[in-house]
Enzyme design. Structure first.
Site, short mmCIF file in Angstrom:
data_model
loop_
_atom_site.label_atom_id
_atom_site.label_comp_id
_atom_site.label_asym_id
_atom_site.label_seq_id
_atom_site.Cartn_x
_atom_site.Cartn_y
_atom_site.Cartn_z
N HIS A 1 -5.28 22.73 -97.97
CA HIS A 1 -6.74 22.71 -98.13
C HIS A 1 -7.10 22.95 -99.60
O HIS A 1 -7.98 22.30 -100.16
CB HIS A 1 -7.40 23.82 -97.30
CG HIS A 1 -7.53 23.53 -95.85
ND1 HIS A 1 -8.08 22.36 -95.35
CD2 HIS A 1 -7.21 24.28 -94.74
CE1 HIS A 1 -8.10 22.41 -94.02
NE2 HIS A 1 -7.57 23.55 -93.64
N HIS B 1 -0.29 25.54 -95.14
CA HIS B 1 -1.47 24.91 -94.54
C HIS B 1 -2.71 25.17 -95.41
O HIS B 1 -3.42 24.25 -95.82
CB HIS B 1 -1.68 25.48 -93.13
CG HIS B 1 -2.89 24.95 -92.42
ND1 HIS B 1 -2.82 23.98 -91.45
CD2 HIS B 1 -4.21 25.25 -92.54
CE1 HIS B 1 -4.05 23.70 -91.01
NE2 HIS B 1 -4.90 24.47 -91.65
N GLU B 2 -2.95 26.45 -95.70
CA GLU B 2 -4.13 26.80 -96.50
C GLU B 2 -4.01 26.23 -97.91
O GLU B 2 -5.00 25.83 -98.53
CB GLU B 2 -4.36 28.32 -96.53
CG GLU B 2 -4.63 28.94 -95.17
CD GLU B 2 -5.73 28.25 -94.37
OE1 GLU B 2 -6.65 27.66 -94.97
OE2 GLU B 2 -5.67 28.30 -93.11
N HIS C 1 -6.73 19.97 -101.76
CA HIS C 1 -7.84 19.05 -101.50
C HIS C 1 -9.04 19.46 -102.36
O HIS C 1 -9.75 18.61 -102.91
CB HIS C 1 -8.19 19.13 -100.00
CG HIS C 1 -8.94 17.95 -99.48
ND1 HIS C 1 -9.40 17.89 -98.18
CD2 HIS C 1 -9.32 16.79 -100.05
CE1 HIS C 1 -10.03 16.73 -97.99
NE2 HIS C 1 -10.00 16.05 -99.11
#
Length: 674
Positions: A471, A467-468, A474
């Site tokens: 990010h 998940h991290e 991105h």
């Protein structure tokens, strides 16, 4: 010489952590503030007519050095803080709020921005330039530029007070987390606990010169305790301690802080002409207004509640059968869920953990990024770091060009707040023809290696890392001209798409084969375990959905309409009533440690986790259709979502990638709710 005041003479212009002294921050911030004020004066006093370049772009690139210094400071205040640093934060925060207001409420500056904005149709701007102009204009008009002088000064007071309250809120939660320990000296009280959890607790006791075992409210310690400890009384004790952080009528109590923050946010919104804080916030979100958010949450609630009630009955019956328990309490939930999961799927975290060695999982995330986006991660040892636990990597594209610097920081320690997050130490932007590459970091709290074992992750921690990392991608793949539109600088209810979509690879046999290898034998995770991971992915999903919805609904109750909160506990209980399954615990209150909305940036935005799940399920369905490592779909995702930052409206970007608006069916199907 103050290292923070000049350009960093370091590899890739990375932060010179080891050379920074605490005493450097305040002078560097003051210097940065006066430098920024000079830059603003130059824009305002420019005798030429206002243009996009001399006003909007000049404003966008003002304060660069100050941003760099404050980014380093506040990132470390979360990951490596101390009492001295927290005191400094209390001093620095109001100064930055004041500067921000000095800029936003500068009438002459706003006049120049408005002059450019009023002629926007004839300026021939690119999409990104038009977005920047719109964002700058709204940044001023939405934050008081059009107010009368007396209202402007009240706005300044509110902002200064809110900045301090948010910091105090977070400091109180951290202090309460650090102030509790469950000290066990009787070995029989450890029954049911995994051996590495016991070993970690023993090491902690040893480090404090105590006999026995110590458990804390840090998630890697707390979570296994309430999940596995057979001793119900001790589960109850630590669960109540966890739930009453900052709710103990002591110096760290957050009840008054919650009331003040809520009241000030509404006053601020109304001062600016909005009905409520949520109306103000949601104007700049995909969801647009509180009614839309509430109907989204309530619609999901309607679909999830019957499933959650069925699951809760099943769990209650199971606890009755197993231990003759008549009433499930909150400290029983994780424990019996785990036992039921083992019975249904014969799969527990302890069976899976040997296959999820932290280093392998991280390398697995790197390999997934390589297959999808052509990135390679090389660990380097000549980049400065702020703690010995941190690892540093150079990230390159398929042609060997530097894409980003990546920092990973994975273990809990005293000066680090709970949870997991991604942040950056330097943004990406293009200036004078040079594409400045970003420095991105992910921070988590996983179990540390022990004397006998490496760090082994629960499956939940595996998805947290991915998940991290989503990010981080991105941030790393950002390719925009302006820093304020770069990377994760997107609408808040769009920011969780890249992170949540990455979690999907953790469930795919093709991806698991890359990194899920037994840390002792090297054996790839057995297919039956993979099948069970997939099968159990929607296990008790109704209950989990209700929990997320309860936080979203609570957030909207606080912020969706002007309210006076007399009693925080009563207010919370009423707001969460529609989602409640367990009996209330009188000593506990979640709001006072709800850092996402009272310290972080999620106020009126907690719904976005569920909102982004709709996007991510729909997006991943596209990958599944074409193949989870399909280069064409990956390129579309990279070019239209990951690299674009906030340069266009998120729905426009999403449709460019997907060819259509997202449909919630994919989420409901994945969650087993339809």
């Amino acid at each position: 010489m103050n290292i923070l005041i000049k350009h960093f003479n370091t590899k890739h212009n990375t932060a010179p952590f080891s050379q920074i002294k605490l005493s450097d921050y305040l002078p560097a911030v003051k210097e940065g503030i006066s430098e920024t004020k000079k830059e603003i004066d130059e824009i305002v006093n420019n005798s030429d007519a206002p243009t996009f370049a001399n006003t909007i772009e000049a404003l966008e690139f003002s304060g660069t050095q100050l941003d760099r210094v404050t980014t380093i400071f506040f990132n470390l205040n979360s990951a490596e803080t101390s009492e001295e640093m927290q005191k400094l934060a209390q001093e620095i925060s109001p100064m930055l709020t004041e500067l921000s207001n000095d800029i936003t409420l500068n009438a002459n500056l706003f006049q120049r921005i408005k002059a450019v904005y009023d002629q926007r149709e004839s300026l021939n701007l690119t999409t990104e330039q038009a977005t920047l102009l719109d964002k700058k204009y709204k940044g001023f008009s939405r934050n008081g530029a059009l107010l009368a002088e007396d209202k402007k000064s009240r706005l300044r007071e509110i902002d200064a007070e809110l900045a301090k309250l948010k910091l105090t809120f977070g400091e109180n939660v951290l202090a309460e987390t650090n102030n509790y320990e469950l000290h066990i000296t009787n070995e029989s009280d450890l029954k049911g606990l995994p051996e590495d959890t016991i070993e970690t607790a023993r090491s902690l006791a040893k480090s404090k010169d105590k006999e026995g075992w110590i458990f804390t409210l840090d998630v890697p310690s707390y979570s296994p305790f309430v999940t596995y400890a057979d001793n119900r009384e001790l589960r109850k004790e630590i669960a109540i301690a966890y739930g009453k952080k900052a709710f103990q009528s002591n110096e760290f109590d957050n009840q008054e802080n919650v009331k003040k923050i809520v009241a000030l946010r509404h006053e601020r919104a109304q001062l600016l002409g909005y009905e409520s804080h949520s109306h103000f916030v949601l104007e700049e979100r995909m969801a647009q207004n509180p009614d839309k958010v509430k109907s989204f949450l309530n619609d999901l609630l309607g679909k999830a509640k019957p499933a959650a009630e069925r699951e809760f009955s099943q769990l209650t019956a199971f606890a009755k059968k197993l231990d003759n328990l008549d009433q499930l309490e909150k400290w029983d939930g994780a424990y019996y869920s785990e036992k039921l999961k083992q019975e249904l799927f014969n799969l527990d975290d302890e069976k899976l953990k040997p296959y999820f060695k932290l280093q392998n999982v991280q390398e697995g995330a790197f390999e997934v990024a390589k297959r999808l986006f052509g990135l390679t991660f090389t660990e380097v040892f000549d980049i400065d770091k702020y703690h010995e636990d941190v690892h540093t990597f150079e990230v390159n594209d398929a042609n060997g060009n530097l894409v980003a610097i990546f920092y990973s920081d994975f273990f809990p320690r005293k000066g680090k707040r709970n949870g997991a997050w991604m942040t950056s130490f330097k943004p990406q932007y293009i200036k004078e023809g040079i594409n400045e590459r970003p420095h991105v970091s992910i921070v988590c709290n996983f179990t540390k290696p022990t004397e006998t074992k490496p760090s082994l992750l629960t499956f939940n921690e595996v998805t947290t890392l991915f998940h991290e990392f989503g990010h981080a991608l991105h941030g790393m793949l950002a390719n925009t001209t302006y820093p304020s539109l770069s990377g994760t600088s997107v609408y808040w209810d769009f920011v969780e798409l890249p992170s949540q979509v990455m979690e999907n690879w953790c469930y795919e046999p093709e991806a698991l084969a890359i990194f899920a290898k037994h840390y002792e034998t090297g054996e790839i995770i057995p297919q039956e375990y993979v099948d069970k991971i997939k099968e159990s992915a929607s296990f008790l999903e109704g209950i989990a959905t209700l929990r997320q919805l309860s936080f979203g609904l609570l957030d909207m109750e606080y912020h969706g309409k002007p309210v006076v909160v007399d009693n925080v506990k009563t207010f919370e209980k009423t707001a969460m009533e529609p989602t409640a399954l367990y009996p209330d615990v009188a000593e506990n209150c979640m709001s006072v440690s709800f850092s996402h909305i009272f310290q972080g940036g999620y106020s009126s935005g907690y719904y976005s986790y569920k909102w982004a799940e709709v996007l991510d399920a729909d997006a991943f369905a596209y990958f599944q259709e074409k193949g989870i490592f399909n280069k064409e779909v990956a390129a579309k995702f990279k070019d239209n979502v990951l690299s674009q930052g906030g340069t266009e409206h998120p729905m426009t970007l999403y449709k460019k990638f997907r060819g259509q608006e997202p449909k919630p069916e994919a989420l409901l199907k994945r969650a087993g709710l339809i």
